[in-house]
Design a protein around this motif. Structure first.
Motif: not given
Length: 172
Positions: A140, A143-144
């Protein structure tokens, strides 16, 4: 550099100061093709490179004794692209966790052979590659960082995450 002994290939995969070591070698020898391990978990456009510090020797010994790969080792793709660009290299491709660079003076051979225009766009290459991540960094985060519409707005979070992970790994 100019007047230095030529190399056909230079491969640097040492799980730590890959870009720094490659740079020092390329200051005394000119390679046609360079493979360098990158910190794939740090996406473009962020530039990061692990620097050699006071705790580096201890860290290096314990890393290999415990067979542990560290999240904050190496350099990011964007850092490598900038550094190698300054040394006269174009990025050709990403292959797993390695970036491949070719000397600008022979880039036309690779453009013809691979039907590409060099230098390749680092963001497009990263986006089209398989994501090689480390177990200790949440996907995550990556991805962020990568999909942020305005990367400068997540820069503090990226720096904070890398600082915390480096500290947890015993690095400065």
């Amino acid at each position: 550099g100019a007047g230095h002994p030529p190399l056909d290939f230079l491969v640097v995969d040492i799980d730590s100061w890959d870009c720094a070591v490659a740079r020092e070698i390329l200051l005394v020898a000119r390679a046609k093709i360079v493979f360098v391990e990158i910190a794939f978990q740090i996406p473009p456009p962020f530039r990061f490179a692990r620097q050699h510090g006071g705790s580096a020797a201890d860290w290096r010994r314990s890393t290999y004794r415990n067979s542990k790969y560290l999240v904050t080792a190496g350099c990011s793709l964007s850092y490598a692209v900038q550094m190698f660009g300054e040394l006269g290299y174009h990025m050709l491709a990403i292959r797993e966790s390695d970036a491949i660079f070719v000397a600008k003076e022979i880039a036309h051979f690779f453009e013809d052979a691979f039907q590409v225009r060099l230098p390749q766009d680092e963001i497009a290459c990263y986006q089209q590659s398989l994501l090689w991540v480390h177990d200790d960094i949440p996907v995550e985060y990556i991805q962020e960082w990568f999909w942020a519409p305005e990367p400068e707005k997540v820069l503090d979070r990226v720096a904070g995450n890398l600082t915390l992970m480096g500290a947890a790994e015993g690095l400065e």
